[in-house]
Design a protein around this motif. Structure first.
Motif, PDB file in Angstrom:
ATOM      1  N   SER A 149       0.860  -1.187   0.000  1.00 41.86           N
ATOM      2  CA  SER A 149       0.000   0.000   0.000  1.00 41.86           C
ATOM      3  C   SER A 149       0.893   1.233   0.000  1.00 41.86           C
ATOM      4  N   PHE A 150       0.437   2.260  -0.714  1.00 42.72           N
ATOM      5  CA  PHE A 150       1.236   3.478  -0.809  1.00 42.72           C
ATOM      6  C   PHE A 150       0.327   4.667  -1.077  1.00 42.72           C
ATOM      7  N   SER A 151       0.648   5.795  -0.451  1.00 37.34           N
ATOM      8  CA  SER A 151      -0.051   7.045  -0.729  1.00 37.34           C
ATOM      9  C   SER A 151       0.924   8.189  -0.544  1.00 37.34           C
ATOM     10  N   TYR A 152       0.720   9.254  -1.304  1.00 34.56           N
ATOM     11  CA  TYR A 152       1.535  10.451  -1.138  1.00 34.56           C
ATOM     12  C   TYR A 152       1.036  11.216   0.084  1.00 34.56           C
ATOM     13  N   GLU A 153       1.901  12.050   0.623  1.00 34.93           N
ATOM     14  CA  GLU A 153       1.556  12.800   1.826  1.00 34.93           C
ATOM     15  C   GLU A 153       0.278  13.606   1.621  1.00 34.93           C
TER      16      GLU A 153
ATOM     17  N   ASP B  97      13.665  -8.905   1.271  1.00 35.32           N
ATOM     18  CA  ASP B  97      12.926  -7.672   1.508  1.00 35.32           C
ATOM     19  C   ASP B  97      13.860  -6.484   1.281  1.00 35.32           C
ATOM     20  N   ILE B  98      13.549  -5.626   0.301  1.00 38.81           N
ATOM     21  CA  ILE B  98      14.474  -4.544  -0.047  1.00 38.81           C
ATOM     22  C   ILE B  98      14.553  -3.467   1.029  1.00 38.81           C
ATOM     23  N   SER B  99      13.613  -3.442   1.960  1.00 41.55           N
ATOM     24  CA  SER B  99      13.695  -2.468   3.044  1.00 41.55           C
ATOM     25  C   SER B  99      14.829  -2.811   4.009  1.00 41.55           C
ATOM     26  N   LYS B 100      15.337  -4.024   3.929  1.00 47.53           N
ATOM     27  CA  LYS B 100      16.417  -4.466   4.807  1.00 47.53           C
ATOM     28  C   LYS B 100      17.750  -4.555   4.078  1.00 47.53           C
ATOM     29  N   VAL B 101      17.793  -3.969   2.873  1.00 47.91           N
ATOM     30  CA  VAL B 101      18.980  -4.022   2.030  1.00 47.91           C
ATOM     31  C   VAL B 101      19.502  -2.612   1.806  1.00 47.91           C
TER      32      VAL B 101
ATOM     33  N   LEU C 147      13.198   3.759  -4.525  1.00 42.96           N
ATOM     34  CA  LEU C 147      13.181   5.210  -4.360  1.00 42.96           C
ATOM     35  C   LEU C 147      12.027   5.658  -3.478  1.00 42.96           C
ATOM     36  N   TYR C 148      10.930   4.917  -3.474  1.00 43.48           N
ATOM     37  CA  TYR C 148       9.809   5.154  -2.568  1.00 43.48           C
ATOM     38  C   TYR C 148       9.679   3.961  -1.625  1.00 43.48           C
ATOM     39  N   LYS C 149       9.195   4.220  -0.444  1.00 39.30           N
ATOM     40  CA  LYS C 149       8.962   3.163   0.548  1.00 39.30           C
ATOM     41  C   LYS C 149       7.465   2.929   0.687  1.00 39.30           C
ATOM     42  N   PRO C 150       7.014   1.681   0.663  1.00 43.24           N
ATOM     43  CA  PRO C 150       5.579   1.418   0.842  1.00 43.24           C
ATOM     44  C   PRO C 150       5.120   1.767   2.243  1.00 43.24           C
ATOM     45  N   LYS C 151       3.856   2.181   2.352  1.00 49.00           N
ATOM     46  CA  LYS C 151       3.278   2.477   3.668  1.00 49.00           C
ATOM     47  C   LYS C 151       3.070   1.189   4.452  1.00 49.00           C
ATOM     48  N   SER C 152       2.737   0.139   3.731  1.00 47.80           N
ATOM     49  CA  SER C 152       2.597  -1.186   4.350  1.00 47.80           C
ATOM     50  C   SER C 152       2.877  -2.237   3.289  1.00 47.80           C
ATOM     51  N   GLY C 153       3.043  -3.478   3.732  1.00 45.63           N
ATOM     52  CA  GLY C 153       3.417  -4.544   2.822  1.00 45.63           C
ATOM     53  C   GLY C 153       4.918  -4.515   2.577  1.00 45.63           C
TER      54      GLY C 153
END
Length: 355
Positions: free
Chosen positions: A112-116, A169-173, A155-161
């Protein structure tokens, strides 16, 4: 963020000093004129001195404006030098690394993703891009195509998932790892006020591979254009730092960016509207050439025009952040749906009848 903060601080300092200088000048100059009037200064002389003060005001204002611009350019050039000289941009320690592989598979798990301040663009998106697969990502403006590839490239981080590359998992790389294996050409073109060589290799000229530069230019159908320039691949781009610099057309800059992606020779290739400034037939020819360069690589192409879809293994049609159709071109072009409607609306631009 650091660059923006530093720029704003410098601008504030320059404007503040400029205002104080103007205030100081006004107090001194106008005070002196008033004093001279009380001592018998003529109206004609008063008007003359008033004009001189006005000219001095413009002169002082220009000095501080140029100072602010100069300090901003110093930051920009310093950032460019840092980028060209440093091999690593990721910092800190990370839990995992992406294992080396011939092909890279991407998996979106309930992303899930949304802009501010905006409504969610993606909600629980699930998508798998197999290693070595060629994907055409299509859809109307605002469907989420560019956002998806920015998530894919880290370049963007998902809000969830989470997003996985070969199960990691690329958030840990380290972000550097993801960027190194990904060659991206976005629709917003940015060039350095440096030589064509450095714009392609993103390295200092002495570290650039001349043979690979020429090969990349040929692959992008831009070699002859560069060879016709006086300084050839040594030509400086833009007139920002060199009055003899060259400005290309939009289509030529896009070919230059394609050459940059070819030079990197990354395992994963992402092209986001890279040929929007080309006519449809030239775009189709360009994609056919890239079909050869991307053999065996995971690749993703985004285009409003559908000349790229026919050589892809799979077409994904996005609509408002949701996958509306997914399958081969031959399959979904025969289905009643948004892809068929878009393709038929554009069919007259292309030479061959496909359905």
């Amino acid at each position: 963020m650091f660059y923006n903060n530093k720029r704003e601080v410098n601008n504030f300092k320059a404007q503040g000093i400029g205002l104080l200088a103007v205030l100081f000048r006004d107090v001194i100059c106008y005070g002196y004129l008033v004093y001279r009037v009380t001592k018998g200064l003529s109206i004609s002389d008063f008007v003359l001195y008033l004009g001189i003060i006005g000219g001095l005001n413009v002169w002082i204002k220009n000095i501080f404006q140029h100072y602010a611009s100069f300090t901003e350019n110093i930051i920009i050039v310093d950032n460019l030098r840092t980028f060209l000289l440093r091999e690593e941009i990721g910092e800190g320690k990370y839990e995992l690394t992406i294992p080396k592989s011939k092909n890279y598979t991407y998996v979106f798990e309930n992303v899930s993703f949304s802009y501010e301040g905006g409504i969610p663009l993606f909600e629980n998106l699930n998508l798998t891009i197999e290693g070595g697969e060629k994907i055409a990502l299509v859809g109307a403006n605002g469907a989420g195509k560019t956002t998806l590839v920015k998530l894919m490239s880290g370049l963007y981080k998902p809000k969830s998932g989470r997003i996985l590359i070969n199960g990691v998992d690329i958030s840990k790389v380290n972000p550097t790892e993801v960027l190194k294996l990904t060659g991206i050409v976005f629709q917003d073109i940015k060039v350095f006020p440096e030589s064509i060589v450095q714009n392609i290799s993103c390295k200092l000229e002495k570290y650039s591979d001349e043979a690979l530069i020429n090969k990349s230019l040929k692959g992008a159908s831009f070699y002859e254009t560069v060879q016709n320039l006086v300084s050839k691949e040594k030509t400086i781009l833009t007139k920002n730092l060199d009055e003899n610099g060259v400005e290309f057309s939009g289509g030529q800059y896009q070919k230059l960016m394609l050459a940059r992606a070819l030079y990197k020779n990354a395992e994963v290739l992402i092209l986001d509207e890279p040929t929007a400034a080309l006519d449809p037939l030239a775009e189709a020819d360009m994609y056919l050439k890239y079909n050869e360069f991307t053999k065996g690589k995971t690749s993703l192409f985004i285009s409003h025009r559908l000349s790229s879809t026919q050589f892809c293994d799979r077409v994904i049609f996005l609509e408002k952040g949701k996958i509306k159709q997914d399958g081969s071109h031959e399959k979904i072009v025969r289905e009643e749906g948004p892809y068929r409607e878009m393709f038929l609306a554009q069919a007259h631009y292309y030479q061959e009848e496909v359905i």
